[in-house]
Scaffold this motif. Sequence first.
Motif, PDB file in Angstrom:
ATOM      1  N   HIS A  84      91.371 -64.537 -50.468  1.00 42.61           N
ATOM      2  CA  HIS A  84      90.100 -65.222 -50.701  1.00 42.61           C
ATOM      3  C   HIS A  84      89.942 -66.494 -49.873  1.00 42.61           C
ATOM      4  O   HIS A  84      88.879 -67.112 -49.887  1.00 42.61           O
ATOM      5  CB  HIS A  84      89.941 -65.543 -52.188  1.00 42.61           C
ATOM      6  N   SER A 116      82.659 -77.938 -59.551  1.00 47.31           N
ATOM      7  CA  SER A 116      83.597 -77.097 -58.812  1.00 47.31           C
ATOM      8  C   SER A 116      84.733 -77.933 -58.250  1.00 47.31           C
ATOM      9  O   SER A 116      84.674 -79.151 -58.199  1.00 47.31           O
ATOM     10  CB  SER A 116      82.876 -76.349 -57.696  1.00 47.31           C
ATOM     11  N   ALA A 120      85.277 -66.119 -58.961  1.00 52.37           N
ATOM     12  CA  ALA A 120      84.295 -65.080 -59.278  1.00 52.37           C
ATOM     13  C   ALA A 120      84.885 -63.679 -59.180  1.00 52.37           C
ATOM     14  O   ALA A 120      84.572 -62.810 -59.992  1.00 52.37           O
ATOM     15  CB  ALA A 120      83.092 -65.206 -58.353  1.00 52.37           C
ATOM     16  N   GLU A 121      85.749 -63.455 -58.199  1.00 56.61           N
ATOM     17  CA  GLU A 121      86.271 -62.109 -57.968  1.00 56.61           C
ATOM     18  C   GLU A 121      87.542 -61.790 -58.747  1.00 56.61           C
ATOM     19  O   GLU A 121      87.818 -60.630 -59.033  1.00 56.61           O
ATOM     20  CB  GLU A 121      86.513 -61.902 -56.474  1.00 56.61           C
ATOM     21  N   PHE A 135      78.508 -65.635 -62.281  1.00 57.18           N
ATOM     22  CA  PHE A 135      78.756 -66.280 -60.996  1.00 57.18           C
ATOM     23  C   PHE A 135      77.852 -67.504 -60.829  1.00 57.18           C
ATOM     24  O   PHE A 135      78.319 -68.570 -60.426  1.00 57.18           O
ATOM     25  CB  PHE A 135      78.537 -65.280 -59.856  1.00 57.18           C
ATOM     26  N   GLU A 171      84.627 -73.503 -51.466  1.00 64.98           N
ATOM     27  CA  GLU A 171      83.978 -72.197 -51.331  1.00 64.98           C
ATOM     28  C   GLU A 171      84.973 -71.065 -51.578  1.00 64.98           C
ATOM     29  O   GLU A 171      84.661 -70.086 -52.256  1.00 64.98           O
ATOM     30  CB  GLU A 171      83.336 -72.038 -49.951  1.00 64.98           C
ATOM     31  N   SER A 172      86.167 -71.192 -51.024  1.00 62.82           N
ATOM     32  CA  SER A 172      87.201 -70.174 -51.231  1.00 62.82           C
ATOM     33  C   SER A 172      87.613 -70.112 -52.698  1.00 62.82           C
ATOM     34  O   SER A 172      87.809 -69.022 -53.252  1.00 62.82           O
ATOM     35  CB  SER A 172      88.429 -70.472 -50.373  1.00 62.82           C
ATOM     36  N   THR A 176      85.781 -70.941 -55.306  1.00 61.60           N
ATOM     37  CA  THR A 176      84.670 -70.365 -56.060  1.00 61.60           C
ATOM     38  C   THR A 176      84.641 -68.848 -55.901  1.00 61.60           C
ATOM     39  O   THR A 176      84.443 -68.116 -56.868  1.00 61.60           O
ATOM     40  CB  THR A 176      83.333 -70.976 -55.608  1.00 61.60           C
ATOM     41  N   LYS A 177      84.862 -68.374 -54.687  1.00 60.24           N
ATOM     42  CA  LYS A 177      84.902 -66.935 -54.425  1.00 60.24           C
ATOM     43  C   LYS A 177      86.050 -66.283 -55.192  1.00 60.24           C
ATOM     44  O   LYS A 177      85.877 -65.239 -55.823  1.00 60.24           O
ATOM     45  CB  LYS A 177      85.058 -66.682 -52.925  1.00 60.24           C
ATOM     46  N   ALA A 178      87.223 -66.906 -55.157  1.00 57.32           N
ATOM     47  CA  ALA A 178      88.389 -66.364 -55.867  1.00 57.32           C
ATOM     48  C   ALA A 178      88.143 -66.339 -57.370  1.00 57.32           C
ATOM     49  O   ALA A 178      88.471 -65.349 -58.038  1.00 57.32           O
ATOM     50  CB  ALA A 178      89.629 -67.191 -55.542  1.00 57.32           C
TER      51      ALA A 178
END
Length: 106
Positions: free
Chosen positions: A50, A25, A86-87, A17, A79-80, A82-84
């Motif tokens: 996400h 990004s 990672a998850e 992460f 940000e969304s 990056t979160k998606a």
Amino acid sequence: MWANGVYRFSSSPIFRFRWMLCRHSSSKLFVGGLSYDTHEPVLKDAFEQHGELIEVKVICDHKSGKSKGYGFVHFVSEESATKALAEMHGQLLDGRNIRINYANKK
């Protein structure tokens, strides 16, 4: 970690992460390894949890209309995305483990 002169990435989720955050990004993600049966509503359902989406696109062959096995998901915010990334990277979708990267800007 260095081994035999080659740098090997840690498999730790935290390391991965942090490494992804340090990379350039974007709010647009490349999604590879899709099942040939995966279509845009399925991809949208998987990623909209996400963050807010701008566009979801599964790339298809022009002649046959069949999926080429990859697509793009464009989020409103970095940000969304990056979160998606990672998850969702490596997760199962329609029976296939998907690969996610930031999309290349043209």
